[in-house]
Design a protein around this motif. Structure first.
Motif, PDB file in Angstrom:
ATOM      1  N   GLY A  78       0.781  -1.225   0.000  1.00  0.00           N
ATOM      2  CA  GLY A  78       0.000   0.000   0.000  1.00  0.00           C
ATOM      3  C   GLY A  78       0.812   1.273   0.000  1.00  0.00           C
ATOM      4  O   GLY A  78       0.264   2.371   0.126  1.00  0.00           O
ATOM      5  N   ILE A  79       2.144   1.178  -0.167  1.00  0.00           N
ATOM      6  CA  ILE A  79       3.028   2.348  -0.176  1.00  0.00           C
ATOM      7  C   ILE A  79       3.195   2.832  -1.615  1.00  0.00           C
ATOM      8  O   ILE A  79       3.677   2.095  -2.475  1.00  0.00           O
ATOM      9  CB  ILE A  79       4.395   2.013   0.431  1.00  0.00           C
ATOM     10  CG1 ILE A  79       4.238   1.510   1.865  1.00  0.00           C
ATOM     11  CG2 ILE A  79       5.318   3.221   0.391  1.00  0.00           C
ATOM     12  CD1 ILE A  79       5.523   0.998   2.477  1.00  0.00           C
ATOM     13  N   SER A  80       2.816   4.064  -1.888  1.00  0.00           N
ATOM     14  CA  SER A  80       2.955   4.624  -3.228  1.00  0.00           C
ATOM     15  C   SER A  80       4.428   4.756  -3.588  1.00  0.00           C
ATOM     16  O   SER A  80       5.187   5.453  -2.901  1.00  0.00           O
ATOM     17  CB  SER A  80       2.273   5.990  -3.296  1.00  0.00           C
ATOM     18  OG  SER A  80       2.369   6.527  -4.599  1.00  0.00           O
ATOM     19  N   SER A  81       4.849   4.080  -4.651  1.00  0.00           N
ATOM     20  CA  SER A  81       6.269   4.021  -5.006  1.00  0.00           C
ATOM     21  C   SER A  81       6.437   3.969  -6.516  1.00  0.00           C
ATOM     22  O   SER A  81       5.469   3.857  -7.276  1.00  0.00           O
ATOM     23  CB  SER A  81       6.929   2.781  -4.381  1.00  0.00           C
ATOM     24  OG  SER A  81       6.682   2.680  -3.002  1.00  0.00           O
ATOM     25  N   GLY A  82       7.689   4.018  -6.925  1.00  0.00           N
ATOM     26  CA  GLY A  82       8.050   3.829  -8.321  1.00  0.00           C
ATOM     27  C   GLY A  82       9.328   3.025  -8.412  1.00  0.00           C
ATOM     28  O   GLY A  82      10.229   3.177  -7.574  1.00  0.00           O
ATOM     29  N   VAL A  83       9.420   2.143  -9.385  1.00  0.00           N
ATOM     30  CA  VAL A  83      10.641   1.362  -9.611  1.00  0.00           C
ATOM     31  C   VAL A  83      11.025   1.479 -11.081  1.00  0.00           C
ATOM     32  O   VAL A  83      10.158   1.688 -11.946  1.00  0.00           O
ATOM     33  CB  VAL A  83      10.463  -0.129  -9.240  1.00  0.00           C
ATOM     34  CG1 VAL A  83      10.244  -0.284  -7.754  1.00  0.00           C
ATOM     35  CG2 VAL A  83       9.302  -0.746 -10.012  1.00  0.00           C
ATOM     36  N   GLY A  84      12.313   1.380 -11.366  1.00  0.00           N
ATOM     37  CA  GLY A  84      12.746   1.501 -12.747  1.00  0.00           C
ATOM     38  C   GLY A  84      14.141   0.971 -12.950  1.00  0.00           C
ATOM     39  O   GLY A  84      14.877   0.676 -11.997  1.00  0.00           O
ATOM     40  N   ILE A  85      14.518   0.863 -14.214  1.00  0.00           N
ATOM     41  CA  ILE A  85      15.857   0.410 -14.593  1.00  0.00           C
ATOM     42  C   ILE A  85      16.323   1.225 -15.782  1.00  0.00           C
ATOM     43  O   ILE A  85      15.534   1.550 -16.681  1.00  0.00           O
ATOM     44  CB  ILE A  85      15.877  -1.103 -14.909  1.00  0.00           C
ATOM     45  CG1 ILE A  85      17.300  -1.557 -15.224  1.00  0.00           C
ATOM     46  CG2 ILE A  85      14.919  -1.441 -16.044  1.00  0.00           C
ATOM     47  CD1 ILE A  85      17.449  -3.071 -15.320  1.00  0.00           C
ATOM     48  N   ASN A  86      17.592   1.591 -15.770  1.00  0.00           N
ATOM     49  CA  ASN A  86      18.212   2.342 -16.861  1.00  0.00           C
ATOM     50  C   ASN A  86      19.473   1.628 -17.333  1.00  0.00           C
ATOM     51  O   ASN A  86      20.266   1.149 -16.511  1.00  0.00           O
ATOM     52  CB  ASN A  86      18.608   3.749 -16.405  1.00  0.00           C
ATOM     53  CG  ASN A  86      17.543   4.783 -16.713  1.00  0.00           C
ATOM     54  OD1 ASN A  86      17.023   4.834 -17.830  1.00  0.00           O
ATOM     55  ND2 ASN A  86      17.214   5.599 -15.732  1.00  0.00           N
ATOM     56  N   VAL A  87      19.651   1.565 -18.630  1.00  0.00           N
ATOM     57  CA  VAL A  87      20.874   1.012 -19.220  1.00  0.00           C
ATOM     58  C   VAL A  87      21.374   2.022 -20.252  1.00  0.00           C
ATOM     59  O   VAL A  87      20.583   2.523 -21.067  1.00  0.00           O
ATOM     60  CB  VAL A  87      20.624  -0.343 -19.896  1.00  0.00           C
ATOM     61  CG1 VAL A  87      21.905  -0.868 -20.532  1.00  0.00           C
ATOM     62  CG2 VAL A  87      20.092  -1.356 -18.890  1.00  0.00           C
ATOM     63  N   ALA A  88      22.662   2.356 -20.202  1.00  0.00           N
ATOM     64  CA  ALA A  88      23.208   3.361 -21.117  1.00  0.00           C
ATOM     65  C   ALA A  88      24.532   2.900 -21.697  1.00  0.00           C
ATOM     66  O   ALA A  88      25.296   2.168 -21.051  1.00  0.00           O
ATOM     67  CB  ALA A  88      23.391   4.696 -20.396  1.00  0.00           C
TER      68      ALA A  88
END
Length: 318
Positions: A78-88
């Motif tokens: 129930g915790i508002s969050s964001g997850v992501g991944i970056n490759v460069a």
């Protein structure tokens, strides 16, 4: 003259490998997660994006940057969050540098908008694979190889832990971001430099933009800016985009002492966004290059659909 410039560029590449700079992105306003983990999940859905940028077109060994990113808004426990991944992947001259990181942002309501507090962690890989040409001792010919000079670098391949942190605030009309990349100043130990290793400098970013609704309901004006510094050198970008019907946009950016940038883009009916920018170089290097190209493609979609309330008649009133 071109050969002389190419040689100078390759020498500069040696120092660029040591004092690594973050890639310059002209269309920064469309995906800030590359430099600010606080942005992660701010689109309230799943977003995937790809960028390809080529600087200094026409110059041998010129810089080319490719960035791939995926982010999603989530609610674990129930915790508002964001997850992501970056490759460069960042290539210039003999250098081929790569990075990969995972981002997390905690998102909280603040006033009329949401504040994202983010951090990321990952790995950077600095690699150099030079092909040297040296002049013979009598100056009569050019030889393959670097000779016996130990100060000239050979093939290198170095990994280091890299971390960043940032804040991102967004309302319906405003966004404001503050972040620091290479927070831990990654240590790079090249051959022969174990006593005096190199470090990747911290980079600080301040970005903001505001949506202005014009008298014509189909038109919006979105001015924005980005300030980027490593505390030694600062780069300012000023931008204004005109958006039509929330699907077509065009604009111009100005980086003092560097370039004037033209931007165009559109969003297809299926939600795919396409963008292109061209850098008109105004610095002294404009004598040797026709400019720089940048392509962007992204796709976002919502993962939670709102349920439509249902009404039922009570049998008592039938």
């Amino acid at each position: 003259m071109k050969k002389f410039f190419f040689i100078v560029l390759q020498i500069c590449n040696v120092f660029l490998a040591v004092a690594q700079e973050d890639p310059q992105i002209s269309q920064y306003m469309f995906n800030q997660m590359t430099v600010n983990p606080g942005y992660t999940g701010s689109e309230d859905g799943i977003c995937a994006s790809a960028w390809d940028r080529e600087d200094y077109v026409g110059v041998p060994g010129a810089k080319n940057v490719t960035v791939l990113g995926v982010s999603s808004s989530v609610k674990p426990f129930g915790i508002s969050s964001g997850v992501g991944i970056n490759v460069a992947n960042d290539r210039i001259g003999f250098n081929n540098d790569k990075s990969a990181n995972i981002s997390y942002a905690y998102r909280m309501d603040l006033g009329s908008g949401k504040l994202g507090i983010g951090i990321n962690a990952g790995v950077i890989n600095n690699a150099i694979d030079p092909t040297w040409r040296t002049i013979s001792s009598d100056g009569s010919s050019i030889l393959n190889g670097k000779g016996n000079d130990p100060s000239i670098p050979d093939k290198e391949n170095i990994y280091a832990l890299d971390m960043s942190a940032g804040l991102f605030y967004k309302t319906e009309d405003l966004y404001l971001g503050l972040s620091c990349t290479h927070l831990n100043k990654p240590k790079l130990t090249y051959q022969g430099t174990s006593v005096n290793p190199s470090y990747v400098n911290r980079h600080f970013y301040l970005m903001s933009g505001y949506t202005i609704q014009l008298p014509n309901p189909a038109l919006q004006l979105i001015p924005s800016f980005c300030v980027h510094t490593d505390t030694k050198v600062a780069q300012v970008t000023l931008n204004t985009n005109l958006v039509y019907n929330k699907r077509f946009w065009g604009g111009i950016s100005f980086r003092p002492g560097d370039a004037v940038v033209g931007i165009v883009g559109l969003e297809l009916l299926n939600g795919i966004r396409l963008g292109y920018s061209y850098d008109f170089v105004i610095s002294d290097i404009s004598k040797t290059t026709s400019g720089g190209h940048e392509f962007m493609v992204s796709y976002c979609f919502k993962i939670n659909k709102e349920k439509i309330p249902q009404r039922y008649k009570s049998i008592r009133f039938l």
